[in-house]
Design a protein around this motif. Structure first.
Motif, PDB file in Angstrom:
ATOM      1  N   SER A   1       8.088 -20.128  -0.862  1.00  0.00           N
ATOM      2  CA  SER A   1       6.943 -19.498  -0.134  1.00  0.00           C
ATOM      3  C   SER A   1       7.683 -19.047   1.318  1.00  0.00           C
ATOM      4  CB  SER A   1       6.220 -21.079   0.552  1.00  0.00           C
ATOM      5  OG  SER A   1       6.937 -22.084   1.279  1.00  0.00           O
ATOM      6  N   GLY A   2       6.767 -18.384   1.803  1.00  0.00           N
ATOM      7  CA  GLY A   2       6.723 -17.265   2.619  1.00  0.00           C
ATOM      8  C   GLY A   2       6.101 -16.566   3.098  1.00  0.00           C
ATOM      9  N   LYS A   3       6.998 -15.754   4.616  1.00  0.00           N
ATOM     10  CA  LYS A   3       5.187 -15.582   4.741  1.00  0.00           C
ATOM     11  C   LYS A   3       5.924 -13.863   5.353  1.00  0.00           C
ATOM     12  CE  LYS A   3       3.593 -16.242   9.185  1.00  0.00           C
ATOM     13  NZ  LYS A   3       3.112 -16.923  10.099  1.00  0.00           N
ATOM     14  N   TYR A   4       5.331 -12.318   5.151  1.00  0.00           N
ATOM     15  CA  TYR A   4       5.495 -10.976   5.082  1.00  0.00           C
ATOM     16  C   TYR A   4       4.797 -10.737   6.169  1.00  0.00           C
ATOM     17  CZ  TYR A   4       5.577  -6.271   4.281  1.00  0.00           C
ATOM     18  OH  TYR A   4       5.642  -4.747   4.602  1.00  0.00           O
ATOM     19  N   ILE A   5       4.957  -9.687   7.309  1.00  0.00           N
ATOM     20  CA  ILE A   5       4.699  -9.157   8.808  1.00  0.00           C
ATOM     21  C   ILE A   5       5.386  -7.815   8.493  1.00  0.00           C
ATOM     22  CG2 ILE A   5       4.661  -9.761  11.328  1.00  0.00           C
ATOM     23  CD1 ILE A   5       5.807 -12.110  10.042  1.00  0.00           C
ATOM     24  N   ALA A   6       4.031  -6.752   8.689  1.00  0.00           N
ATOM     25  CA  ALA A   6       4.538  -5.609   9.384  1.00  0.00           C
ATOM     26  C   ALA A   6       3.413  -4.766  10.283  1.00  0.00           C
ATOM     27  CB  ALA A   6       3.784  -3.962   8.494  1.00  0.00           C
TER      28      ALA A   6
ATOM     29  N   PRO B   1       1.919  -2.021  -1.789  1.00  0.00           N
ATOM     30  CA  PRO B   1       2.425  -0.323  -1.590  1.00  0.00           C
ATOM     31  C   PRO B   1       1.498   0.068  -0.152  1.00  0.00           C
ATOM     32  CG  PRO B   1       1.396  -0.970  -3.544  1.00  0.00           C
ATOM     33  CD  PRO B   1       0.964  -1.976  -3.105  1.00  0.00           C
ATOM     34  N   LEU B   2       2.386   1.107   0.318  1.00  0.00           N
ATOM     35  CA  LEU B   2       2.001   1.263   1.271  1.00  0.00           C
ATOM     36  C   LEU B   2       1.645   3.117   0.848  1.00  0.00           C
ATOM     37  CD1 LEU B   2       4.480   0.270   3.824  1.00  0.00           C
ATOM     38  CD2 LEU B   2       2.274  -0.574   3.805  1.00  0.00           C
ATOM     39  N   ALA B   3       0.844   3.461   2.107  1.00  0.00           N
ATOM     40  CA  ALA B   3       0.198   5.081   2.251  1.00  0.00           C
ATOM     41  C   ALA B   3       1.638   6.117   1.986  1.00  0.00           C
ATOM     42  CB  ALA B   3      -1.111   5.268   2.755  1.00  0.00           C
ATOM     43  N   ALA B   4       1.792   7.116   1.810  1.00  0.00           N
ATOM     44  CA  ALA B   4       2.330   8.242   2.364  1.00  0.00           C
ATOM     45  C   ALA B   4       2.727   8.577   3.239  1.00  0.00           C
ATOM     46  CB  ALA B   4       2.517   9.352   0.445  1.00  0.00           C
ATOM     47  N   ASP B   5       1.988   8.754   4.138  1.00  0.00           N
ATOM     48  CA  ASP B   5       1.975   9.203   5.647  1.00  0.00           C
ATOM     49  C   ASP B   5       2.084   7.578   6.375  1.00  0.00           C
ATOM     50  OD1 ASP B   5      -0.284   8.690   4.641  1.00  0.00           O
ATOM     51  OD2 ASP B   5      -1.222  10.312   4.870  1.00  0.00           O
TER      52      ASP B   5
ATOM     53  N   VAL C   1      -1.378  -0.596  12.957  1.00  0.00           N
ATOM     54  CA  VAL C   1      -2.350  -1.322  10.972  1.00  0.00           C
ATOM     55  C   VAL C   1      -0.991  -2.680  11.480  1.00  0.00           C
ATOM     56  CG1 VAL C   1      -2.429  -2.383   8.859  1.00  0.00           C
ATOM     57  CG2 VAL C   1      -2.156   0.226   9.503  1.00  0.00           C
ATOM     58  N   PHE C   2      -1.430  -3.327  11.520  1.00  0.00           N
ATOM     59  CA  PHE C   2      -1.119  -4.940  11.644  1.00  0.00           C
ATOM     60  C   PHE C   2      -1.032  -5.872  10.320  1.00  0.00           C
ATOM     61  CE2 PHE C   2      -1.769  -4.057  15.896  1.00  0.00           C
ATOM     62  CZ  PHE C   2      -0.020  -3.778  16.361  1.00  0.00           C
ATOM     63  N   VAL C   3      -0.312  -6.182   9.603  1.00  0.00           N
ATOM     64  CA  VAL C   3      -0.321  -7.509   7.893  1.00  0.00           C
ATOM     65  C   VAL C   3       0.296  -7.964   8.276  1.00  0.00           C
ATOM     66  CG1 VAL C   3       0.309  -6.809   5.835  1.00  0.00           C
ATOM     67  CG2 VAL C   3      -0.490  -4.746   7.132  1.00  0.00           C
TER      68      VAL C   3
ATOM     69  N   GLU D   1       8.918  -4.363   9.996  1.00  0.00           N
ATOM     70  CA  GLU D   1       8.663  -5.781   8.011  1.00  0.00           C
ATOM     71  C   GLU D   1       9.583  -6.841   8.536  1.00  0.00           C
ATOM     72  OE1 GLU D   1       8.010  -3.104   4.212  1.00  0.00           O
ATOM     73  OE2 GLU D   1       9.842  -2.767   4.944  1.00  0.00           O
ATOM     74  N   GLU D   2       9.222  -7.763   8.459  1.00  0.00           N
ATOM     75  CA  GLU D   2       9.842  -8.760   8.534  1.00  0.00           C
ATOM     76  C   GLU D   2       9.192  -9.741   7.212  1.00  0.00           C
ATOM     77  OE1 GLU D   2      10.920 -12.594  11.408  1.00  0.00           O
ATOM     78  OE2 GLU D   2       9.815 -10.782  12.252  1.00  0.00           O
ATOM     79  N   PHE D   3      10.283 -10.093   6.894  1.00  0.00           N
ATOM     80  CA  PHE D   3      10.031 -11.407   5.741  1.00  0.00           C
ATOM     81  C   PHE D   3      10.847 -12.766   6.655  1.00  0.00           C
ATOM     82  CE2 PHE D   3      11.114 -14.322   2.222  1.00  0.00           C
ATOM     83  CZ  PHE D   3       9.645 -14.627   1.496  1.00  0.00           C
ATOM     84  N   VAL D   4       9.462 -13.621   6.492  1.00  0.00           N
ATOM     85  CA  VAL D   4       9.884 -15.138   6.851  1.00  0.00           C
ATOM     86  C   VAL D   4       9.675 -16.315   6.281  1.00  0.00           C
ATOM     87  CG1 VAL D   4       9.475 -16.701   8.810  1.00  0.00           C
ATOM     88  CG2 VAL D   4       9.293 -14.133   9.206  1.00  0.00           C
TER      89      VAL D   4
END
Length: 234
Positions: free
Chosen positions: A61-66, A185-189, A121-123, A195-198
């Motif tokens: 289990s984990g978290k992705y932050i962008a 998936p991220l947009a091209a522009d 954008v914050f993810v 980004e960080e994976f925890v």
């Protein structure tokens, strides 16, 4: 090669013993040998052996932050007599109406303005994945709490060492699968992507499984597996 991870070890408690497992096998031992053309009798099938295995289910289990900027176009509606909008230093013209739009909305219909801008954008996404000991993704059907787990898991695993089915999948591979799930998936522009994976947890959950080796007509061999937690034939 795996990095060093802090891995939790959990062993689930059996809810049946060897005698109860043997009764289940004895009662259902014809099942693996049934076909459309033949149904052997119980006396034709011999229980060669029943062994207790502990099979690992690997949980990660984990978290992705962008955090990033992306280009975007936002469309606003304005009155029919508005020709342009000023926003900051920009001047944005109304979008020309198509023949179809003029037919349906008429001259009094709202005008549209496309405003090109940049979004900050914050993810933040978090989830978990579970894999059987072969590395196949599976649903986790068990409850894990003080009533369902053994108090001394490592001692039980050491005692049953020859019959332990440890994960064939590496921790790194499991975590890569989790990252792929969390990272959309991220947009091209996109610019200034941070980004960080925890990692939250890596847990090895060992499930007690009774495995019976059966010998039927013409010395055909079949296996019957019983989940000793749910008392269920697998």
């Amino acid at each position: 090669m795996n990095k060093t991870y802090d891995v939790k070890t959990v062993v689930l408690r059996k809810n049946i013993d060897l005698d109860e497992a043997t009764e289940i096998v004895e009662d259902k031992k014809t099942k693996p040998f049934k076909s459309l053309l033949s149904r052997p009798k119980k006396e034709q099938i011999h229980i060669h052996s029943i062994k207790l295995y502990y099979e690992c289910i690997l949980m990660v289990s984990g978290k992705y932050i962008a955090d990033y900027y992306r280009k975007a176009t936002h469309t606003i509606s304005v009155d029919s007599n508005v020709k342009e909008v000023e926003l900051g230093d920009g001047v944005f013209q109304t979008r020309p109406k198509s023949v179809l739009e003029k037919t349906f909305v008429g001259k009094k219909g709202k005008n549209k303005i496309d405003i090109k801008l940049e979004e900050h954008v914050f993810v933040e996404e978090e989830d978990e994945l579970t894999f059987d000991h072969h590395g196949r993704e599976v649903k986790f059907p068990f409850k894990v709490n003080s009533k369902t787990v053994e108090n001394y898991p490592k001692r039980i695993l050491q005692k049953n060492e020859p019959n332990i089915k440890r994960p064939e999948m590496t921790y790194d591979a499991a975590l890569e699968s989790l990252k792929s799930l969390l990272k959309k998936p991220l947009a091209a522009d996109v610019r200034e992507l941070s980004e960080e994976f925890v990692l939250r947890d890596i847990t090895e959950v060992y499930v007690p499984i009774f495995e019976a080796r059966l010998i039927g007509p013409k010395k055909k061999v079949e296996l019957m597996r019983i989940d000793a937690v749910r008392k269920k034939i697998l």
